[in-house]
Design a protein around this motif. Structure first.
Motif, short mmCIF file in Angstrom:
data_model
loop_
_atom_site.label_atom_id
_atom_site.label_comp_id
_atom_site.label_asym_id
_atom_site.label_seq_id
_atom_site.Cartn_x
_atom_site.Cartn_y
_atom_site.Cartn_z
N THR A 80 0.83 -1.21 0.00
CA THR A 80 0.00 0.00 0.00
C THR A 80 0.87 1.25 0.00
O THR A 80 0.57 2.23 -0.70
CB THR A 80 -0.93 0.00 1.22
N GLY A 81 1.96 1.23 0.78
CA GLY A 81 2.87 2.38 0.81
C GLY A 81 3.48 2.64 -0.55
O GLY A 81 3.55 3.80 -1.00
N ASN A 82 3.93 1.59 -1.22
CA ASN A 82 4.51 1.76 -2.56
C ASN A 82 3.47 2.30 -3.53
O ASN A 82 3.77 3.19 -4.35
CB ASN A 82 5.04 0.41 -3.08
N HIS A 83 2.25 1.77 -3.45
CA HIS A 83 1.20 2.22 -4.36
C HIS A 83 0.88 3.69 -4.17
O HIS A 83 0.77 4.46 -5.14
CB HIS A 83 -0.06 1.37 -4.14
N LYS A 84 0.75 4.12 -2.94
CA LYS A 84 0.42 5.53 -2.67
C LYS A 84 1.57 6.45 -3.08
O LYS A 84 1.34 7.55 -3.62
CB LYS A 84 0.10 5.71 -1.18
N LEU A 85 2.80 6.00 -2.84
CA LEU A 85 3.95 6.80 -3.22
C LEU A 85 3.99 7.02 -4.73
O LEU A 85 4.13 8.15 -5.22
CB LEU A 85 5.24 6.11 -2.76
N LEU A 86 3.85 5.92 -5.48
CA LEU A 86 3.95 6.03 -6.94
C LEU A 86 2.73 6.74 -7.53
O LEU A 86 2.85 7.43 -8.55
CB LEU A 86 4.12 4.64 -7.55
N SER A 87 1.58 6.59 -6.88
CA SER A 87 0.39 7.31 -7.35
C SER A 87 0.55 8.82 -7.14
O SER A 87 0.07 9.63 -7.95
CB SER A 87 -0.85 6.81 -6.62
#
Length: 304
Positions: free
Chosen positions: A53-60
């Motif tokens: 989830t952290g990676n997804h939010k960062l890249l989003s």
């Protein structure tokens, strides 16, 4: 600049959760009580989802990606699934975690043995029961025939652990990332895929076929970033990610004794080749090559 910033933040996020998971991995290692180990595994699975989830939010936040996702509406987090997918890049792992993080149980990838020795990351993957496989070259196996089948034995042992916790077993059926060079080397009959390898998926189905609720057939594509998708994702240059999800039944086409029943082996090969041919036509449509995008025929899937 954005490439290095995103790479640093992703590494920082990975290091944080890896160290935390490693702390619980020590408990799992020092107290080999099955019930306790299963509890630790479930806790570590939750941490892996937090990492994803952290990676997804960062890249989003740093990228303006158009997500084109279709299918998968009936999937559930407390089931058992086998997920098969084409393989283009490290980006595939990020995408699978991002798309499925609230839909299915924790995804378990079969990893190369060398990753076990990566500081923190290797132990973290071991803590969540990711299986490590040592692959041998054809030349090595000719000199050491006793090593034949060791990958499949690892698959069998790993699948036994998966019986106790809802799990998604992920198999990149091509065995390696697609490139034009590999396509030529393997004499692939497909435009966008390498020939599928049947051994690992057949053994997984043989070990857990009765437990799987369905086979999730995922098709990934990066229409505007086909050559260096991972770099483009970190650089904020990824324009569009296409994900097609089809749910295939676990039926007589995939349940049987692959290694001793020649009739079933031929039927399984035909089933997987059919799936791969349909996937290739679909990718042609996504990339705008030759064929329009098509739906997987109803005989191959359940409603999604």
């Amino acid at each position: 600049m954005l490439l290095y910033l995103n790479a640093f933040l992703v590494c920082l996020n990975t290091a944080f959760w890896s160290v935390l998971i490693c702390c619980f991995a020590l408990i799992k290692m020092l107290l080999p009580i099955p019930a306790l180990q299963r509890c630790v595994t479930r806790l570590c699975n939750g941490m892996m989802w937090a990492w994803a989830t952290g990676n997804h939010k960062l890249l989003s936040f740093t990228s303006d990606v158009e997500w084109d996702i279709q299918g998968g509406e009936t999937l559930k987090k407390d089931g058992w699934y086998l997920l098969i997918c084409n393989h283009l890049s490290w980006t595939d792992i990020v995408v699978i975690f991002s798309v499925f993080r609230n839909r299915i149980p924790m995804a378990k990838f079969f990893l190369k043995q060398q990753l076990l020795y990566v500081p923190f990351l290797g132990m973290a993957c071991w803590a969540v029961d990711m299986p490590f496989m040592k692959r041998y070259s054809r030349e090595y196996l000719l000199k050491h025939p006793e090593k034949r089948g060791s990958d499949l034995e690892t698959t069998r042992k790993s699948c036994e652990r998966f019986r106790y916790t809802p799990t998604t077993v992920v198999n990149f059926v091509e065995g390696t990332r697609f490139t034009d060079d590999k396509k030529c080397q393997t004499r692939s009959p497909y435009n966008n895929l390498l020939p599928p390898k049947t051994g690992g998926i057949a053994y997984t189905l043989g070990a857990m076929g009765d437990q799987f609720d369905a086979i999730i057939n995922v098709t990934l594509a990066y229409p505007d970033n086909r050559h260096l998708p991972f770099r483009d994702l970190l650089s904020g240059k990824m324009k569009k990610i296409v994900v097609r999800i089809d749910t295939l039944p676990v039926d007589e086409n995939v349940k049987g004794d692959y290694f001793n029943d020649k009739v079933f082996k031929r039927r399984f090969h035909q089933w997987l080749n059919d799936v791969w041919e349909e996937k290739d036509v679909r990718l042609d449509g996504i990339y705008g090559d030759e064929q329009p995008e098509v739906e997987i025929p109803e005989r191959r899937k359940t409603a999604v």
